[in-house]
Structure formats: C-alpha cells, structure tokens
Scaffold this motif. Structure first.
Motif, PDB file in Angstrom:
ATOM      1  N   ILE A   1       0.836  -1.201   0.000  1.00 31.07           N
ATOM      2  CA  ILE A   1       0.000   0.000   0.000  1.00 31.07           C
ATOM      3  C   ILE A   1       0.871   1.252   0.000  1.00 31.07           C
ATOM      4  CG2 ILE A   1      -1.706   1.311   1.321  1.00 31.07           C
ATOM      5  CD1 ILE A   1      -2.757  -1.392   2.339  1.00 31.07           C
ATOM      6  N   GLY A   2       1.951   1.222   0.765  1.00 30.41           N
ATOM      7  CA  GLY A   2       2.872   2.353   0.782  1.00 30.41           C
ATOM      8  C   GLY A   2       3.514   2.592  -0.569  1.00 30.41           C
ATOM      9  N   VAL A   3       3.901   1.514  -1.254  1.00 31.95           N
ATOM     10  CA  VAL A   3       4.516   1.653  -2.579  1.00 31.95           C
ATOM     11  C   VAL A   3       3.510   2.210  -3.580  1.00 31.95           C
ATOM     12  CG1 VAL A   3       5.552   0.385  -4.501  1.00 31.95           C
ATOM     13  CG2 VAL A   3       6.221  -0.155  -2.154  1.00 31.95           C
ATOM     14  N   VAL A   4       2.252   1.793  -3.479  1.00 32.74           N
ATOM     15  CA  VAL A   4       1.215   2.338  -4.362  1.00 32.74           C
ATOM     16  C   VAL A   4       1.126   3.848  -4.197  1.00 32.74           C
ATOM     17  CG1 VAL A   4      -1.286   2.520  -4.649  1.00 32.74           C
ATOM     18  CG2 VAL A   4      -0.205   0.281  -4.654  1.00 32.74           C
ATOM     19  N   ALA A   5       1.043   4.304  -2.945  1.00 31.21           N
ATOM     20  CA  ALA A   5       0.926   5.741  -2.689  1.00 31.21           C
ATOM     21  C   ALA A   5       2.136   6.498  -3.235  1.00 31.21           C
ATOM     22  CB  ALA A   5       0.773   5.993  -1.189  1.00 31.21           C
ATOM     23  N   VAL A   6       3.329   5.956  -3.026  1.00 34.22           N
ATOM     24  CA  VAL A   6       4.547   6.615  -3.504  1.00 34.22           C
ATOM     25  C   VAL A   6       4.585   6.627  -5.036  1.00 34.22           C
ATOM     26  CG1 VAL A   6       7.068   6.439  -3.603  1.00 34.22           C
ATOM     27  CG2 VAL A   6       5.872   6.092  -1.430  1.00 34.22           C
ATOM     28  N   SER A   7       4.159   5.532  -5.674  1.00 33.00           N
ATOM     29  CA  SER A   7       4.181   5.450  -7.140  1.00 33.00           C
ATOM     30  C   SER A   7       3.247   6.477  -7.767  1.00 33.00           C
ATOM     31  CB  SER A   7       3.789   4.038  -7.586  1.00 33.00           C
ATOM     32  OG  SER A   7       4.680   3.065  -7.081  1.00 33.00           O
ATOM     33  N   VAL A   8       2.033   6.577  -7.238  1.00 41.00           N
ATOM     34  CA  VAL A   8       1.077   7.547  -7.779  1.00 41.00           C
ATOM     35  C   VAL A   8       1.575   8.963  -7.529  1.00 41.00           C
ATOM     36  CG1 VAL A   8      -1.284   8.421  -7.619  1.00 41.00           C
ATOM     37  CG2 VAL A   8      -0.855   5.958  -7.552  1.00 41.00           C
ATOM     38  N   PHE A   9       2.153   9.202  -6.352  1.00 41.00           N
ATOM     39  CA  PHE A   9       2.728  10.524  -6.084  1.00 41.00           C
ATOM     40  C   PHE A   9       3.856  10.830  -7.065  1.00 41.00           C
ATOM     41  CE2 PHE A   9       5.833  13.280  -4.006  1.00 41.00           C
ATOM     42  CZ  PHE A   9       5.037  14.371  -3.682  1.00 41.00           C
ATOM     43  N   ALA A  10       4.666   9.820  -7.393  1.00 43.25           N
ATOM     44  CA  ALA A  10       5.768  10.020  -8.341  1.00 43.25           C
ATOM     45  C   ALA A  10       5.245  10.378  -9.727  1.00 43.25           C
ATOM     46  CB  ALA A  10       6.636   8.765  -8.408  1.00 43.25           C
ATOM     47  N   MET A  11       4.120   9.774 -10.132  1.00 45.97           N
ATOM     48  CA  MET A  11       3.526  10.137 -11.424  1.00 45.97           C
ATOM     49  C   MET A  11       3.126  11.608 -11.438  1.00 45.97           C
ATOM     50  SD  MET A  11       1.179   6.845 -12.457  1.00 45.97           S
ATOM     51  CE  MET A  11       0.663   7.643 -13.987  1.00 45.97           C
ATOM     52  N   MET A  12       2.640  12.095 -10.310  1.00 43.12           N
ATOM     53  CA  MET A  12       2.288  13.514 -10.216  1.00 43.12           C
ATOM     54  C   MET A  12       3.555  14.377 -10.229  1.00 43.12           C
ATOM     55  SD  MET A  12      -0.607  13.216  -7.209  1.00 43.12           S
ATOM     56  CE  MET A  12      -0.707  14.998  -7.057  1.00 43.12           C
ATOM     57  N   ALA A  13       4.557  13.955  -9.468  1.00 45.84           N
ATOM     58  CA  ALA A  13       5.773  14.767  -9.340  1.00 45.84           C
ATOM     59  C   ALA A  13       6.556  14.838 -10.644  1.00 45.84           C
ATOM     60  CB  ALA A  13       6.659  14.193  -8.236  1.00 45.84           C
ATOM     61  N   PHE A  14       6.536  13.741 -11.427  1.00 48.62           N
ATOM     62  CA  PHE A  14       7.304  13.686 -12.669  1.00 48.62           C
ATOM     63  C   PHE A  14       6.444  13.944 -13.904  1.00 48.62           C
ATOM     64  CE2 PHE A  14       9.956  10.902  -9.896  1.00 48.62           C
ATOM     65  CZ  PHE A  14      11.100  11.674  -9.917  1.00 48.62           C
ATOM     66  N   GLU A  15       5.334  14.623 -13.709  1.00 53.41           N
ATOM     67  CA  GLU A  15       4.453  14.895 -14.851  1.00 53.41           C
ATOM     68  C   GLU A  15       5.210  15.657 -15.931  1.00 53.41           C
ATOM     69  OE1 GLU A  15       0.314  17.317 -15.782  1.00 53.41           O
ATOM     70  OE2 GLU A  15       0.617  16.392 -13.816  1.00 53.41           O
ATOM     71  N   GLY A  16       5.029  15.174 -17.169  1.00 57.70           N
ATOM     72  CA  GLY A  16       5.716  15.777 -18.296  1.00 57.70           C
ATOM     73  C   GLY A  16       7.071  15.177 -18.593  1.00 57.70           C
ATOM     74  N   GLN A  17       7.523  14.254 -17.747  1.00 54.66           N
ATOM     75  CA  GLN A  17       8.794  13.560 -17.957  1.00 54.66           C
ATOM     76  C   GLN A  17       8.494  12.088 -18.247  1.00 54.66           C
ATOM     77  OE1 GLN A  17      11.864  14.593 -14.982  1.00 54.66           O
ATOM     78  NE2 GLN A  17      10.389  16.057 -14.124  1.00 54.66           N
ATOM     79  N   PRO A  18       8.500  11.684 -19.506  1.00 56.38           N
ATOM     80  CA  PRO A  18       8.007  10.358 -19.894  1.00 56.38           C
ATOM     81  C   PRO A  18       8.671   9.198 -19.165  1.00 56.38           C
ATOM     82  CG  PRO A  18       8.327  11.729 -21.832  1.00 56.38           C
ATOM     83  CD  PRO A  18       8.896  12.486 -20.676  1.00 56.38           C
ATOM     84  N   THR A  19       9.998   9.162 -19.093  1.00 60.89           N
ATOM     85  CA  THR A  19      10.679   7.993 -18.544  1.00 60.89           C
ATOM     86  C   THR A  19      10.380   7.764 -17.065  1.00 60.89           C
ATOM     87  OG1 THR A  19      12.455   8.151 -20.173  1.00 60.89           O
ATOM     88  CG2 THR A  19      12.907   6.879 -18.176  1.00 60.89           C
ATOM     89  N   PRO A  20      10.625   8.732 -16.166  1.00 66.47           N
ATOM     90  CA  PRO A  20      10.325   8.463 -14.755  1.00 66.47           C
ATOM     91  C   PRO A  20       8.844   8.267 -14.480  1.00 66.47           C
ATOM     92  CG  PRO A  20      10.953  10.758 -15.074  1.00 66.47           C
ATOM     93  CD  PRO A  20      11.239  10.050 -16.359  1.00 66.47           C
ATOM     94  N   SER A  21       7.991   8.962 -15.235  1.00 63.83           N
ATOM     95  CA  SER A  21       6.556   8.808 -15.029  1.00 63.83           C
ATOM     96  C   SER A  21       6.097   7.406 -15.421  1.00 63.83           C
ATOM     97  CB  SER A  21       5.799   9.860 -15.839  1.00 63.83           C
ATOM     98  OG  SER A  21       4.412   9.793 -15.575  1.00 63.83           O
ATOM     99  N   LEU A  22       6.615   6.894 -16.539  1.00 65.22           N
ATOM    100  CA  LEU A  22       6.255   5.535 -16.954  1.00 65.22           C
ATOM    101  C   LEU A  22       6.822   4.493 -16.003  1.00 65.22           C
ATOM    102  CD1 LEU A  22       6.628   5.716 -20.847  1.00 65.22           C
ATOM    103  CD2 LEU A  22       4.532   5.238 -19.551  1.00 65.22           C
ATOM    104  N   ILE A  23       8.019   4.732 -15.481  1.00 62.45           N
ATOM    105  CA  ILE A  23       8.590   3.805 -14.498  1.00 62.45           C
ATOM    106  C   ILE A  23       7.698   3.739 -13.259  1.00 62.45           C
ATOM    107  CG2 ILE A  23      10.507   3.457 -12.887  1.00 62.45           C
ATOM    108  CD1 ILE A  23      12.385   4.524 -15.049  1.00 62.45           C
ATOM    109  N   ALA A  24       7.239   4.892 -12.804  1.00 63.56           N
ATOM    110  CA  ALA A  24       6.337   4.925 -11.652  1.00 63.56           C
ATOM    111  C   ALA A  24       5.044   4.185 -11.959  1.00 63.56           C
ATOM    112  CB  ALA A  24       6.048   6.372 -11.262  1.00 63.56           C
ATOM    113  N   PHE A  25       4.552   4.340 -13.187  1.00 62.75           N
ATOM    114  CA  PHE A  25       3.321   3.662 -13.603  1.00 62.75           C
ATOM    115  C   PHE A  25       3.494   2.146 -13.573  1.00 62.75           C
ATOM    116  CE2 PHE A  25       0.504   2.260 -17.221  1.00 62.75           C
ATOM    117  CZ  PHE A  25      -0.703   2.481 -16.569  1.00 62.75           C
ATOM    118  N   VAL A  26       4.628   1.662 -14.055  1.00 61.57           N
ATOM    119  CA  VAL A  26       4.896   0.224 -14.073  1.00 61.57           C
ATOM    120  C   VAL A  26       5.069  -0.322 -12.656  1.00 61.57           C
ATOM    121  CG1 VAL A  26       6.553  -1.545 -14.784  1.00 61.57           C
ATOM    122  CG2 VAL A  26       5.840   0.219 -16.410  1.00 61.57           C
ATOM    123  N   VAL A  27       5.758   0.438 -11.794  1.00 58.60           N
ATOM    124  CA  VAL A  27       5.911   0.012 -10.393  1.00 58.60           C
ATOM    125  C   VAL A  27       4.544  -0.086  -9.724  1.00 58.60           C
ATOM    126  CG1 VAL A  27       6.811   0.680  -8.127  1.00 58.60           C
ATOM    127  CG2 VAL A  27       8.241   0.921 -10.165  1.00 58.60           C
TER     128      VAL A  27
END
Length: 434
Positions: A320-346
C-alpha cells in the motif's frame, strides 16, 4: 522389577504434494471466466451494429454482469454450501459455457442481457468458492502460493484474454468469438473435473477445524489426511504468527479490500487521459502502456506465489505504501516520460500483488467452515469497490477535475494503510487473549 515407560509415539504423515496440476486447471477456468465477463468491451461496434442498439448499451452488458455478481454471490454461495465443492465448481464452469453459448446465438439484445445475467450468477459463485477451494487444498502457510496459482488466470485475462478475444471477434465476428469461448469453457470444465482434487463441503467440516486446519493437507489420491492436530491453546502464540481464525477478521479484510478498490478504480477508470498528460505519450501508444501495466501486474502476482504470500501481514502495508509513492511520483514527474512511466509500471507490479494478498489474508483469518461464504463476501466487496470507485471518480472528475483523482487515490491508500495496521493489531490482541 524395573518399570520402563515408553514415550508415546507421535503419528506423522509425509507432506502432501503441492496440487499444481489442479490449481493450474482452476487458473485456466478463471482466465476464461474473466475473459467472458470483459469480452463485450472489445466488441462494442460489431455487437451494437448487429443488435441495433447503441455502443453504450453494449457497454452495459459488462455492468449487468458485474452487478449480478454483487447482488447474488453471497446468497448463492450460502444456498449451495451443502453441495460437493468439486461437483459445484465444475457445474458453475458448465453454466458459464452455456451463458457464452447463449450469447453467441441470442437474436435480440434482451436475450443477450438474459444470457449475461446467467453468466453473472455463475461467475460470482465460482469466484467465491474458487479462492476458498485453493485454500482448502494446502496448509495455511501455503495459501498465498496456492491462491497465486489459482487466481493467476484473472490477471492473465486482463492482460491477454480481452485482446485475444477482441482479435477473434474482429477476425471471425462477435458471435463466433462467444461460441469459441463457450467451447473453451467446456474444455476447462473437463480439465477441472479430471485434475482438481476434491475437498470436503463446508457443512461437513469439523467444528474445530479452525484449530486443526494448519496441520491438515489434501492429497489428490486419498483426500484429507490429518497430521497431528494441535489446538491453538496448547502452545503460546509466537509474535508474528497467524491470528486465530474469526468472523471479525473476515469483516476487516472485506472492508479493507472494498475501500482500497474504491480508491484504485476512482483513478484507474480514467487513467487514459491522465497517462497521456503525465507521460506525454501519444494516444496511439496507450494500449502498449496499459499492456505493460498488465504485464507488471502479472509479475506482482508471481511475487505473491514466490515469497510475498508467505508474509501478508508485512507485504500488505509495504504494498500500500509503494502504491501511494508510485502515484505521487507520477504527479511529481508529470511531463517527464521515462520516470513517469517507471512509476506507472511500479504501480502495476504492486497492484498485481495486493488483491491476491488481501484475499490470502482473508482466507488465513477465515474459519475453515465459512471459507466459501467469506470468499463470497470478499467477491462482493471487491466488485462493489470497482463499481463505487468508478462512480466516485466520475463525480470527482466532473467537480474537481483530473488532477484531483490521483490525490484522492493517495488519500484512500493512506486511510487503508491505517486500517490495515489497526485491524491487524486488534486481531493479534484477540488471538493472544484466546
């Protein structure tokens, strides 16, 4: 005269072989069942054109199926509790095959709806007893592994079943696609009949089964073989051990699952527009990204069978903690394809692991005599969470916009994490006192 006392011998039995073949047959049936539930989503234009209704009406066929599950799975599981489990699960797969066959030949939309309702009746009961069936075959410490194998078909259906069914429908027509599905389901019923070991019905279970169950395994050739029954009260409970089975544990598990699924589907239902904006990928690449999410979910499921399922008390909070961090990372890295997609896959890996972990935990704390009914409640909570999440997500989207959806998900994840920690502590204290 010397009197010697002999130490009483302790009966032992060799460990049962893990019922892999039977669980794989159950996974095949699960794959086909989920594929049948979701198949109309890939065949909207073809079905709407021939049946003379709108595409939204065809989309409702999935809703009809899902809400039939929500409304009937618990009741039907209770009503069928005295039927032999092996015969029942084979019969349910046959009903699913009949439902798909009737859909293939139904001349009107109304009859297609009726065939979908029939399928929903069987699907809910099948899912309710399927997970419990897998748990009955193995000791409690192997429930995660057995459940990961048996339920892997569900994850694979989302990854491969719907695309393959859609391709078949586009190549052959939607009616032959449903006909092919019906034939495959019939084959699946035969595989389950021949390969899945029988288990006792809940009505025939030992009233004290919850205290002896951890020492009972199933052997395909001979059935149930008790191995040194030991009551939970005969030895102090070790820190970190499984809590004593209880109805309260089942209630906690089902509520936590429902709340988490509300949060997940409030965001994931509308992931396509957010993913395009967050990662900057083209809409034409969405299918590839979602396919990667599905594959990642399969990896998460394998991790449950490999090692996570052995320690759900630890794995669930971390997940559950990793889910929250991953979704937050998608928000934080918005507009940056590589880190955002990595967060999505995690996120995909973690979500693939969490539902089977929730179900594993639920089955571990469920009394043996009510596992089927507990699974029915779990199925109801799971599907209610999906429907409720999509509805809440739509309301939030209209009111606060797309940016509010990941925030809502993170808030729900934090709430669920708190619920997991608190309820787990409550169960541990109750077990220590009993």
């Amino acid at each position: 005269m010397t009197i010697t006392s002999a130490r009483p011998s302790t009966p032992t039995a060799p460990p049962a072989k893990f019922p892999l073949a039977g669980l794989l047959a159950l996974a095949v049936a699960t794959f086909l069942s989920i594929s049948g539930e979701m198949l109309p989503t890939g065949l909207l234009p073809e079905m709407s054109s021939e049946l003379g209704v709108s595409e939204s009406s065809i989309g409702l066929l999935v809703s009809v199926f899902a809400f039939t599950v929500v409304l009937t799975s618990t009741t039907l599981t209770h009503l069928t509790r005295r039927l032999p489990r092996h015969l029942l699960i084979v019969g349910l797969i046959v009903v699913l095959a009949i439902s798909a066959g009737l859909t293939a030949i139904a001349p009107t939309y109304e009859l297609v709806v009726a065939s979908r309702i029939l399928g929903g009746l069987a699907h809910g009961t099948f899912w309710a007893i399927g997970g419990a069936y897998a748990a009955h075959l193995v000791p409690r410490e192997q429930v995660g592994r057995a459940l990961a194998v048996a339920m892997s078909g569900g994850t694979l259906a989302f990854v491969l079943g719907v695309p393959l069914g859609t391709a078949a429908g586009q190549a052959l027509g939607w009616r032959p696609a449903f006909g092919l599905l019906a034939a495959l389901m019939a084959v699946g019923a035969v595989l389950v009949w021949r390969l899945l070991p029988p288990v006792p019905t809940p009505a025939d279970s030992d009233p004290d089964a919850e205290s002896t169950e951890a020492a009972t395994t199933m052997v395909p050739a001979t059935g149930s073989v008790p191995i040194v029954p030991t009551r939970a009260s005969s030895a102090p409970r070790r820190r970190g051990s499984l809590p004593k089975p209880s109805v309260l544990g089942v209630v906690f598990s089902c509520v936590i699952t429902a709340v988490f699924m509300v949060g997940h589907y409030s965001f994931f239902t509308f992931i396509a527009p957010y993913l395009v904006r967050s990662t900057g990928i083209a809409e034409s690449s969405l299918s590839a990204a979602l396919f990667a999410f599905g594959i990642a979910g399969g990896v998460g499921l394998l991790m449950v069978g490999w090692f996570l399922g052995k320690r759900p008390r630890i794995s669930i909070p971390i997940g559950i903690g990793v889910v929250a961090v991953s979704v937050f990372a998608m928000m934080a890295f918005e507009g940056q394809p590589t880190p955002s997609l990595i967060a999505f896959v995690v996120w995909g890996v973690t979500f693939g692991a969490l539902p089977p972990l929730f179900q594993t935990r639920m089955l571990q704390v469920a009394p043996a005599k009510m596992r089927d009914l507990a699974s029915a409640f779990y199925t109801t909570g799971f599907n209610a969470g999906i429907g409720g999440g999509a509805l809440i997500g739509a309301i939030v989207l209209d009111g606060a916009g797309l940016d509010a959806l990941p925030v809502l998900y993170i808030v729900v994840a934090v709430v669920v994490l708190g619920l997991v920690l608190v309820t787990d502590r409550v169960l541990a204290v109750r077990s220590a006192r009993s």
